[in-house]
Design an enzyme around this catalytic site. Structure first.
Site, PDB file in Angstrom:
ATOM      1  N   LYS A  64     -41.182 -19.366  42.115  1.00 37.65           N
ATOM      2  CA  LYS A  64     -41.101 -18.729  43.440  1.00 37.65           C
ATOM      3  C   LYS A  64     -41.838 -19.560  44.498  1.00 37.65           C
ATOM      4  O   LYS A  64     -41.511 -19.504  45.679  1.00 37.65           O
ATOM      5  CB  LYS A  64     -41.678 -17.309  43.371  1.00 37.65           C
ATOM      6  CG  LYS A  64     -40.825 -16.356  42.516  1.00 37.65           C
ATOM      7  CD  LYS A  64     -41.536 -15.040  42.227  1.00 37.65           C
ATOM      8  CE  LYS A  64     -40.646 -14.110  41.406  1.00 37.65           C
ATOM      9  NZ  LYS A  64     -41.353 -12.918  40.906  1.00 37.65           N
ATOM     10  N   TYR A 184     -31.307 -17.883  40.920  1.00 38.73           N
ATOM     11  CA  TYR A 184     -32.642 -17.336  40.620  1.00 38.73           C
ATOM     12  C   TYR A 184     -32.912 -17.342  39.108  1.00 38.73           C
ATOM     13  O   TYR A 184     -33.983 -17.756  38.660  1.00 38.73           O
ATOM     14  CB  TYR A 184     -32.749 -15.919  41.202  1.00 38.73           C
ATOM     15  CG  TYR A 184     -34.015 -15.196  40.805  1.00 38.73           C
ATOM     16  CD1 TYR A 184     -35.240 -15.531  41.381  1.00 38.73           C
ATOM     17  CD2 TYR A 184     -33.996 -14.197  39.830  1.00 38.73           C
ATOM     18  CE1 TYR A 184     -36.415 -14.888  40.998  1.00 38.73           C
ATOM     19  CE2 TYR A 184     -35.161 -13.551  39.448  1.00 38.73           C
ATOM     20  CZ  TYR A 184     -36.360 -13.896  40.029  1.00 38.73           C
ATOM     21  OH  TYR A 184     -37.525 -13.262  39.637  1.00 38.73           O
ATOM     22  N   VAL A 254     -44.225 -14.940  33.717  1.00 46.97           N
ATOM     23  CA  VAL A 254     -44.220 -14.220  32.442  1.00 46.97           C
ATOM     24  C   VAL A 254     -44.006 -15.137  31.226  1.00 46.97           C
ATOM     25  O   VAL A 254     -44.087 -14.687  30.092  1.00 46.97           O
ATOM     26  CB  VAL A 254     -43.213 -13.042  32.413  1.00 46.97           C
ATOM     27  CG1 VAL A 254     -43.604 -11.951  33.383  1.00 46.97           C
ATOM     28  CG2 VAL A 254     -41.790 -13.523  32.671  1.00 46.97           C
TER      29      VAL A 254
END
Ligand code: DON
Length: 300
Positions: A64, A184, A254
């Protein structure tokens, strides 16, 4: 420095046992919870590393920061017409506030909604350009994405799909939501090492120099935006606590990575897959606190 790294690993390794590797993306459940690595690259280019610093894992939400960098390069501050830059106590995959009539954009580019809205603003081949920029900053032309993780994210990404379609309905994104999601999912599946993360971090920490071929860029504004937004949102809904305890602009994913940029000094990459309930690497956060205490890294 090497001695400090050894002590920090020894002190914090047991904490990994308290966390769990991400499993909501099925392919991530295969991560080895025992992997642990740290890499530090300082502004002189000196590299210090320990443990599994060269083991590959998926970048996940740390991407991001790169998509924000490209969106800012392409659009300047106009980016913030479609995504805010404020903190939030909501989790990274939150969606419900996007349907409040008075809310016009996702709160920041570090939550999933904000990142999808940011990627939407990258011109041309969004994923291709994200990958190219990561390869260029790290000097590692072999960096690629994991097809397995990408397909796993795509197959189970209902929540992200709901977020993207809701944003399309609300006029936050204009393009086909499925197309943006594809970029994404791929950007989250890019495989990096702790050393790659440290190199990206030192690039940001050192004012983002070397992007001349991307046109005329206000580097100061770019690095200030990245560092500020990592500080207010990089560690999700515990970014404030992390800022107080560690005090280094950071971003977690994550996959177990943390990328931390110490302005004017160094970049740090940490890798340990077991996560806490917020989605942050549990040993990784503790390692960052130990490093900050020992090396006096807090910017506050
Ligand atoms: O969109 C997702 O859920 C993942 N691809 C990325 C989330 C993530 O890394 C959150 N990090 N802590």
């Amino acid at each position: 420095m090497q001695k400090i790294l050894e002590e920090v690993v020894e002190e914090n390794r047991p904490l990994a046992k308290r966390g769990r590797v991400a499993s909501y993306i099925p392919a991530l459940a295969k991560a080895d919870p025992n992997h642990l690595g740290i890499c530090i690259v300082d502004v002189n280019g000196d590299i210090y590393k320990i443990g599994d610093a060269d083991v590959k894992f998926t970048i996940q939400s740390i991407s991001k920061v790169i998509s924000l960098m490209l969106a800012l390069i392409d659009n300047g501050e106009k980016v913030f017409e479609k995504v805010g830059r404020e903190g939030t106590e909501d989790p990274f995959n939150t969606l419900y506030k996007l349907d409040f009539p008075h809310i016009e954009k996702p709160v920041n580019p570090m939550i999933n909604a904000g990142a999808i809205a940011t990627t939407a603003q990258i011109k041309g081949d969004k994923f291709g350009r994200i990958l190219e920029l990561i390869r260029r900053i790290t000097g590692n032309a072999d960096i690629d994405y994991s097809r397995e993780v990408y397909l796993s994210e795509k197959a189970t990404g209902e929540k992200n799909r709901a977020i993207a379609h809701l944003m399309k309905a609300r006029g936050i994104i204009e393009e086909d939501p499925e197309e943006i999601l594809d970029h994404y999912f791929k950007q989250c599946s890019i495989e990096v090492t702790a050393c790659d993360l440290a190199k990206i971090a030192v690039f940001i920490a050192n004012g983002c120099s070397g992007l001349e071929s991307y046109g005329k860029i206000d580097r100061k504004t770019l690095s200030r935006n990245l560092l500020a937004i990592m500080t207010i949102g990089g560690m999700y809904n515990v970014s404030g606590q992390y800022a107080a305890q560690v005090g280094v602009p950071s971003k977690s994913g994550v996959g177990g990575g943390i990328m931390a940029a110490v302005p004017g000094r160094m970049g740090i990459g940490v890798f340990s897959p077991p996560l806490d309930e917020n989605g942050n690497s549990i040993a990784g956060c503790a390692i960052m606190k130990s490093l900050s205490d020992r090396l006096d890294l807090s910017i506050f």
